[in-house]
Enzyme design. Structure first.
Site, short mmCIF file in Angstrom:
data_model
loop_
_atom_site.label_atom_id
_atom_site.label_comp_id
_atom_site.label_asym_id
_atom_site.label_seq_id
_atom_site.Cartn_x
_atom_site.Cartn_y
_atom_site.Cartn_z
N HIS A 157 0.83 -1.30 0.02
CA HIS A 157 -0.09 -0.07 0.08
C HIS A 157 1.09 1.32 -0.05
CE1 HIS A 157 -3.50 -2.48 1.14
NE2 HIS A 157 -2.50 -3.31 1.99
N SER A 278 14.58 22.49 -16.11
CA SER A 278 13.19 23.15 -16.26
C SER A 278 13.66 24.39 -16.96
CB SER A 278 12.65 23.28 -14.92
OG SER A 278 11.71 24.71 -15.18
N LYS A 284 15.96 22.77 -10.85
CA LYS A 284 15.14 21.48 -11.13
C LYS A 284 16.26 20.56 -11.94
CE LYS A 284 11.55 20.24 -10.61
NZ LYS A 284 9.96 20.54 -10.90
N GLU A 291 9.52 9.14 -16.69
CA GLU A 291 8.28 9.32 -16.91
C GLU A 291 7.77 9.26 -18.31
OE1 GLU A 291 8.16 13.57 -13.96
OE2 GLU A 291 8.91 13.66 -16.04
#
Ligand code: ARG
Length: 465
Positions: A157, A278, A284, A291
């Site tokens: 979980h 970024s 970043k 992804e």
């Protein structure tokens, strides 16, 4: 108005729109190698069976070699007006060798031709993807061996559950990739049958020998029933399913790598090669690669569902709907190949922060089950009673802001007198990990055993491909 679609019957020029809808050359030109290979095998068989002359055969083969060469050098660009790759190759061949080229299509239809070309393509990709998976599994085995002593919170979980080791976690993925490999190999074996010689749907009156072409093309033997063969696309559905399932595994791993590279987890650092910045936030470093792997999984599901849907209402035998089989397969194959290569590079080069992983094990009372097991063994308590005692221990630890692994024997005894001196030791996370030594469990020796088993398997698998 466009050039006339291949036909002896249709006399008027085809409408531009029909050609745009109908033509598959813009995408099936990807099959030029398989088409030429299939045609050479067919020509050889026609010659062996006395259906065409030796002279014609020689002309056809040298002509096909030249067509291939012209395609590869860009002299024959495959962006002309031909309907599909089969018509394009035959037209160019006939321009080069004359009448012999017109004899090539004896005892053959584009229906068995496309089924053969596409099956050859899919079979080659089954092997290639299986090979890439073996390389990936090898990387996982190396990493698993390196990290079989690094503690990591095992989760259910997405909550801390029990301590495991990082090698064990990686071996879970190696096991998934092994099954993926086996699916590609199974599909390859099941579908290694030649459609060539089925002609339009019912075979041919010419004295062909399908075994000759099957052998030349690397198939085990011809398919059983021509009516089935010209309309069967199960082999394409299988590779789509195999890729979708493999991408689902890659996506799950990607999700974990994304989580692990957040500041909240801080378990890994992706190499700068596999992260991007970024355009506005200078600090970043984004995990774009995992992804994208996660994101690209979606299109591979789409391709599978799309072809299943194309096939569901088709009466026997060939229907033009099946021309829709190719683009999705090409797309899934490209996605899968690239994903496997990128994933291997990323896993090979990522940095692991083993201290952060081990630190994380001190949060969430990971060894609570060990204490319950101890009370069952040493105090002869029924498991459910032990479970409740440990619940009290956890509540106490929470209240004073500690992890149960940090409680002293004295504190434990004060919570419940049935907890004796020896109990504190079993709360140690490493000991807890090592205690799970049942078959398939996380202890370091069981992890090594799993690595060994997959290593042996990998050696055999490499030999058999
Ligand atoms: N381009 C077609 C396909 O991909 C080739 C087969 C055409 N056969 C036919 N009878 N129209 O399916």
């Amino acid at each position: 108005m466009g050039k006339k679609i291949a036909s002896a019957r249709i006399t008027t020029e085809s409408s531009r729109l029909l050609k745009e809808l109908n033509d598959s050359l813009p995408f099936d030109r990807e099959l030029y190698r398989e088409d030429i290979e299939g045609s050479k095998a067919h020509a050889f068989m026609l010659k062996e069976q006395g259906i065409i002359s030796k002279e014609d055969y020689k002309k056809i083969v040298s002509g096909l070699d030249r067509v291939k060469d012209e395609i590869e050098k860009g002299i024959f660009s495959l962006d002309g007006d031909d309907e599909d790759i089969h018509m394009a190759v035959e037209r160019r061949l006939t321009e080069i060798v004359g009448d012999a080229g017109k004899r090539l299509h004896t005892a053959r239809s584009r229906n068995d031709q496309v089924a053969t070309d596409f099956r050859l393509y899919v079979q080659n990709r089954n092997r290639e993807l299986a090979n890439l998976l073996l390389n990936l599994i090898e990387s996982f085995l190396q990493k698993a061996a390196k990290y079989h002593n690094i503690l990591l919170p095992g989760m259910t979980h997405l909550q801390h559950a029990q301590p495991i080791n990082l090698g064990y976690h990686l071996m879970a993925y190696a096991s998934m990739f092994k099954r993926d490999y086996e699916r590609f190999v199974d599909s390859y074996r099941r579908n290694n049958l030649s459609p060539l010689g089925c002609a339009a749907l019912a075979g041919t009156p010419h004295p062909i020998d399908r075994t000759i072409t099957a052998k030349i093309l690397g198939f085990d033997k011809p398919t059983l029933n021509c009516l089935d063969t010209v309309s069967d696309r199960d082999f394409a559905l299988e590779i789509l399913f195999n890729i979708a399932t493999m991408m689902m595994h890659i996506s799950r791993l990607s999700e974990e790598l994304i989580l692990w590279s957040t500041s909240e987890f801080g378990f890994i650092k992706l190499s700068d090669k596999h992260a991007t910045g970024s355009s506005i936030m200078p600090q970043k470093k984004n995990p774009d690669i995992p992804e994208l792997l996660r994101g690209k999984t979606g299109r591979t599901y789409g391709n599978l569902v799309s072809l299943l849907t194309v096939m569901k209402g088709l009466p026997l035998a060939y229907n033009k709907d099946t021309q829709e089989d190719k683009e999705g397969v090409f797309d899934s194959v490209r996605t899968a190949e690239l994903s496997l290569k990128v994933l291997k590079e990323m896993v090979d080069e990522m940095q692991v922060d083993s201290e952060a992983m081990e630190r994380a094990c001190n949060v969430g009372h990971l060894s609570a089950t060990d204490l319950a097991d101890y009370l069952v063994k040493e105090a002869a308590l029924p498991f459910r009673d032990a479970y409740h005692i440990v619940g009290d221990v956890v509540n106490y630890a929470e209240k004073i802001g500690k992890d149960i692994s940090e409680l002293s024997p004295k504190e434990l005894k004060e919570i419940d007198e049935r907890i004796d001196e020896g109990a504190a030791a079993v709360l140690d996370n490493r000991r807890s990990m090592e205690a799970r030594s049942s078959e398939g469990g996380t202890s370091s020796s069981r992890t090594l055993e799993q690595i060994e088993e997959l290593r042996r398997w990998l050696k055999e698998a490499k030999k058999s491909l």
